[in-house]
Design an enzyme around this catalytic site. Structure first.
Site, PDB file in Angstrom:
ATOM      1  N   CYS A   1      -2.881   1.200  10.808  1.00 48.84           N
ATOM      2  CA  CYS A   1      -3.925   0.716   9.903  1.00 48.84           C
ATOM      3  C   CYS A   1      -3.569  -0.644   9.283  1.00 48.84           C
ATOM      4  O   CYS A   1      -3.542  -1.639   9.982  1.00 48.84           O
ATOM      5  CB  CYS A   1      -4.230   1.778   8.845  1.00 48.84           C
ATOM      6  SG  CYS A   1      -5.851   1.558   8.058  1.00 48.84           S
TER       7      CYS A   1
ATOM      8  N   HIS B   1      -4.317   7.536  11.088  1.00 51.84           N
ATOM      9  CA  HIS B   1      -3.490   8.218  10.103  1.00 51.84           C
ATOM     10  C   HIS B   1      -3.393   9.688  10.537  1.00 51.84           C
ATOM     11  O   HIS B   1      -3.815  10.050  11.610  1.00 51.84           O
ATOM     12  CB  HIS B   1      -4.151   8.153   8.721  1.00 51.84           C
ATOM     13  CG  HIS B   1      -4.224   6.774   8.148  1.00 51.84           C
ATOM     14  ND1 HIS B   1      -3.120   6.082   7.712  1.00 51.84           N
ATOM     15  CD2 HIS B   1      -5.287   5.957   7.917  1.00 51.84           C
ATOM     16  CE1 HIS B   1      -3.497   4.897   7.232  1.00 51.84           C
ATOM     17  NE2 HIS B   1      -4.802   4.796   7.354  1.00 51.84           N
TER      18      HIS B   1
END
Length: 243
Positions: free
Chosen positions: A96, A193
């Site tokens: 991310c 994630h």
């Protein structure tokens, strides 16, 4: 002297959104179960490191507002070591915000330009709507990866890099071109994630094999009993793909 692998964990104190540290736990555990020891060094703010000392670099995700502080620290020398690691074929997993920072820049929704480290040929633009939820993609090796994405940045890859995978369900890099993440040499950047590695043992072992074979070329990882991990992976995959 047994086999050993060394991992550099960049900004463990700041980039640990959605339990990204779980990736380090998965890497070390899967090595331990095979009798291979790991050393994890925490590379925090103000601490320099030498890319040559490590087999794997890991950068987690974090909130956008933290990245200004990080960029200042990165540009004091960590950026050069990260670029060196990329060019010398070190295995790197970036999640991310950590993934975004490897690119050229991030243009925020209100037009502010953040110059990133430019280790890889891509850029990210902040948009109003977020891409959020469980998602799945398939790598070019045919590995199905499930994870959780939550990002307003849309990433666009340049000509010098490949996507990490093809989106099966979800947004991925930008919700437009059907691709997720970045792959260049042995760098794996993803929005996933979750943390991503515990739920995706095949992907975790792919990273480990790639890293270990640079040091021990003939090494083949022994399979593990992944019943629990695969149950978690398959439940999520089947729910997403509605199998």
């Amino acid at each position: 002297m047994g086999m050993m692998i060394k991992i550099a964990h960049l900004y463990p104190d700041m980039l640990n959104l959605y339990g990204d540290r779980g990736n380090i736990i998965a890497l070390t555990k899967r090595m331990e179960l095979r009798g291979i020891s790991t050393q994890v060094d925490r590379i925090t703010m103000g601490k320099s490191f030498n890319a040559d000392d490590y087999d794997i670099l890991f950068i987690g995700g974090g909130q956008d507002f933290e990245q200004d502080v990080l960029l200042e620290d990165l540009k004091k020398g960590k950026d050069k070591e990260i670029k060196r690691a990329v060019d010398s074929g070190k295995v790197m997993l970036a999640i991310c915000g950590g993934y975004q920072m490897l690119g050229k820049y991030y243009k925020t929704y209100d037009g502010k330009m953040l110059e990133y480290i430019g280790a890889l040929d891509f850029y990210t633009e902040g948009k109003e709507e977020r891409m959020i939820g469980n998602f799945a993609y398939k790598t070019k090796e045919g590995i199905e990866v499930v994870g959780f994405e939550n990002h307003s940045g849309k990433t666009y890859l340049g000509s010098g890099v490949s996507p990490l995978g093809k989106v099966l369900v979800g947004g991925g890099n930008n919700g437009e071109d059907g691709f997720e993440g970045v792959r260049y040499q042995n760098v794996f950047g993803t929005y996933s994630h979750g943390p991503v590695l515990p739920k995706n043992p095949a992907f975790c072992d792919h990273l480990l094999t790639t890293a270990l074979q640079q040091r021990y070329p003939a090494l083949e990882l022994q399979p593990l009993d992944d019943a629990a991990e695969l149950a978690a992976h398959n439940t999520m995959r089947d729910r997403l793909l509605k199998k």
